[in-house]
Design a protein around this motif. Structure first.
Motif, short mmCIF file in Angstrom:
data_model
loop_
_atom_site.label_atom_id
_atom_site.label_comp_id
_atom_site.label_asym_id
_atom_site.label_seq_id
_atom_site.Cartn_x
_atom_site.Cartn_y
_atom_site.Cartn_z
N ASP A 135 61.18 98.61 -10.99
CA ASP A 135 60.64 97.68 -11.99
C ASP A 135 59.54 96.80 -11.38
N ALA A 136 59.75 96.39 -10.13
CA ALA A 136 58.76 95.51 -9.47
C ALA A 136 57.43 96.23 -9.29
N ILE A 137 57.49 97.53 -8.99
CA ILE A 137 56.25 98.31 -8.80
C ILE A 137 55.44 98.34 -10.10
N LYS A 138 56.16 98.35 -11.23
CA LYS A 138 55.47 98.43 -12.53
C LYS A 138 55.26 97.06 -13.18
N ASP A 139 55.71 96.01 -12.51
CA ASP A 139 55.64 94.66 -13.08
C ASP A 139 54.24 94.05 -12.85
N ASP A 140 53.52 93.84 -13.94
CA ASP A 140 52.16 93.27 -13.83
C ASP A 140 52.19 91.87 -13.21
N ARG A 141 53.26 91.14 -13.44
CA ARG A 141 53.33 89.78 -12.90
C ARG A 141 53.47 89.82 -11.37
N VAL A 142 54.18 90.84 -10.86
CA VAL A 142 54.27 91.01 -9.40
C VAL A 142 52.89 91.35 -8.83
N HIS A 143 52.19 92.25 -9.53
CA HIS A 143 50.84 92.62 -9.06
C HIS A 143 49.95 91.38 -9.00
N ASN A 144 49.99 90.57 -10.07
CA ASN A 144 49.16 89.37 -10.14
C ASN A 144 49.53 88.39 -9.02
N ALA A 145 50.85 88.21 -8.80
CA ALA A 145 51.30 87.27 -7.75
C ALA A 145 50.89 87.77 -6.37
N LEU A 146 50.98 89.08 -6.14
CA LEU A 146 50.60 89.63 -4.83
C LEU A 146 49.09 89.47 -4.59
N ILE A 147 48.29 89.73 -5.63
CA ILE A 147 46.83 89.56 -5.49
C ILE A 147 46.49 88.10 -5.23
N ASN A 148 47.11 87.19 -5.97
CA ASN A 148 46.86 85.76 -5.75
C ASN A 148 47.24 85.35 -4.33
N THR A 149 48.37 85.88 -3.84
CA THR A 149 48.81 85.55 -2.48
C THR A 149 47.82 86.05 -1.44
N ILE A 150 47.34 87.28 -1.62
CA ILE A 150 46.38 87.85 -0.66
C ILE A 150 45.06 87.07 -0.68
N ILE A 151 44.57 86.75 -1.89
CA ILE A 151 43.32 85.98 -1.99
C ILE A 151 43.47 84.62 -1.30
N PHE A 152 44.57 83.95 -1.60
CA PHE A 152 44.81 82.63 -1.01
C PHE A 152 44.89 82.73 0.52
N THR A 153 45.61 83.74 1.01
CA THR A 153 45.81 83.88 2.46
C THR A 153 44.50 84.18 3.17
N ILE A 154 43.76 85.19 2.69
CA ILE A 154 42.52 85.59 3.38
C ILE A 154 41.49 84.46 3.34
N ALA A 155 41.31 83.86 2.16
CA ALA A 155 40.28 82.80 2.04
C ALA A 155 40.63 81.59 2.89
N SER A 156 41.86 81.13 2.79
CA SER A 156 42.22 79.90 3.52
C SER A 156 42.22 80.14 5.03
N ILE A 157 42.72 81.29 5.49
CA ILE A 157 42.78 81.54 6.93
C ILE A 157 41.38 81.73 7.52
N THR A 158 40.50 82.39 6.79
CA THR A 158 39.13 82.58 7.28
C THR A 158 38.43 81.23 7.48
N ILE A 159 38.52 80.39 6.46
CA ILE A 159 37.86 79.08 6.55
C ILE A 159 38.52 78.23 7.64
N GLU A 160 39.84 78.25 7.68
CA GLU A 160 40.56 77.43 8.68
C GLU A 160 40.24 77.89 10.10
N PHE A 161 40.09 79.19 10.30
CA PHE A 161 39.81 79.68 11.66
C PHE A 161 38.42 79.22 12.11
N ILE A 162 37.43 79.34 11.22
CA ILE A 162 36.06 78.93 11.59
C ILE A 162 36.01 77.43 11.87
N LEU A 163 36.56 76.64 10.94
CA LEU A 163 36.55 75.19 11.14
C LEU A 163 37.42 74.77 12.33
#
Length: 403
Positions: free
Chosen positions: A166-194
């Protein structure tokens, strides 16, 4: 490497036991929950049932009411109705005899489970016939009686891998995973440079270096929930200083866009996280700078190396371990972000900032759906294990290497 002996094993045995109890046991417990439809707000699913069970006490009590109510209807029904009542009471007597002497919640065999299901269906059918054909004295009570009898039968809530399917087909899981990845990559990239820039500054022998280090660590020292609440006021569309400033300089069309638009809310959460945890990243990198001997830079200077060449060819390779630790710690921390998002946006608007942790929290403590919530937690655990492996492989450093 020398092979570990029995004495060495006994020496580390307490540590292994502590790790098993405090680290592995919660994971195994969560893993076991993920195979069940485990819901605390549903009496039928409030436990982990591998097989069908039967609440004998509840059945005995309810079935006595059934006989009592039906005996009271004999004066208001005709001959056909009396025959149905007689058959129903006999059916109840037969079912009570089947479980006579048993108490509490018992486990049913496959045959017993079929008999209970058949009994409930027949009883409900007979009562519906009586209710539809006659004006019964206790008509309003029969619906509750049937519900109680159905509740007596506790069906197995073991679902196996269905939760993962069910989780594989759950659109809300997909959305949450994408949001988590975007938040992680963006924040870590900026934090590492600064953080790298801040670490370089704090590593220099300049006047007021101690004050710079002290001031820079203040955001990290503030509890995350407090920082998130503070930023929610700064982002507020009506009175927030940051929101008004961004609107005045033209970065946003309206001050309300920061928290009420999907893109604005995500950028706001990333900015708040960068403000809070960049000092932590800088401190970890500064520890790496402190391990480089001054003689290395003196030799590089004698060989004619410029500042840029020295930084990229000498400094960065020498602090590779510190970079790995800083990126690994912060990536795992950002991937499981919860309090900052939950306090700042609550996962909104429209789920645009809902991360895996926030979704798991809403499932487990908002809906008390611990089964499906555990599935989300296990998916997060697998993602964290994958991130750790990738970091070690890509940077070519084994943190567990005792050499």
């Amino acid at each position: 490497m020398r092979k570990m002996g029995f004495k060495e094993f006994l020496f580390i045995l307490p540590i292994l036991i502590l790790l098993t109890v405090f680290s592995l046991w919660p994971i195994l417990q969560t893993f076991s929950y993920s195979f069940f439809d485990y819901r605390l707000n549903d009496q039928q699913k409030s436990g982990l049932y591998l097989s069908d069970k039967y609440n004998v006490d509840l059945f005995m009590e309810t079935s006595d009411y059934v006989k009592f109510y039906l005996n009271g209807e004999k004066d208001v029904v005709d001959e056909e109705g009396a025959k149905i009542i007689g058959e129903t009471i006999a059916l109840v007597d037969e079912q009570q005899a089947l479980f006579e002497g048993k108490t509490g919640v018992i486990e049913l065999t496959g045959d017993e489970s079929d008999k209970v299901g058949s009994f409930n269906a027949t009883l409900e059918e007979n009562i519906n016939i009586l209710v539809n054909q006659y004006e019964l004295v206790n008509e309003s009570n029969y619906q509750y009686i049937i519900e109680e009898l159905n509740t007596s039968l506790i069906s197995s809530n073991f679902t196996g891998l269905k939760g993962y399917s069910d989780a594989i087909k759950d659109d809300r899981v997909h959305n949450a995973l994408i949001n988590t990845i975007i938040f992680t990559i963006a924040s870590i990239t900026i934090e590492f440079i600064l953080g790298l820039g801040l670490a370089v500054i704090m590593n220099k022998s300049i006047r007021g270096r101690g004050a710079v280090r002290t001031i820079s660590i203040i955001p990290w020292a503030i509890p995350t929930a407090v920082a998130a609440l503070m930023w929610s006021y700064l982002y507020d569309g009506a009175s927030g200083v940051i929101a008004q400033m961004f609107e005045n300089i033209g970065l946003i069309a309206s001050s309300e866009e920061l928290l009420l638009s999907s893109t604005g809310a995500m950028i706001s959460a990333i900015m708040a996280d960068v403000w809070k945890t960049t000092p932590y990243m800088a401190l970890l990198l500064l520890a790496g700078f402190q391990t480089i001997p001054g003689s290395v830079y003196e030799s590089a200077k004698v060989d004619g190396s410029g500042p840029v060449y020295t930084f990229f060819k000498i400094t960065l390779p020498l602090i590779k371990h510190s970079i790995l630790v800083a990126l690994l710690f912060r990536t795992l921390d950002a991937f499981r972000v919860f309090d900052l998002i939950y306090v700042l946006t609550g996962g909104g608007p429209g789920g645009s900032t809902e991360t895996m942790s926030v979704y798991a929290y809403k499932l487990m403590f908002g809906q008390t759906n611990f089964g499906y919530g555990s599935v989300i937690v296990i998916i997060m655990f697998l993602c964290v294990a994958l991130i750790t492996t990738l970091f070690v492989k890509v940077l070519g450093t084994d943190l567990m290497d005792t050499n």
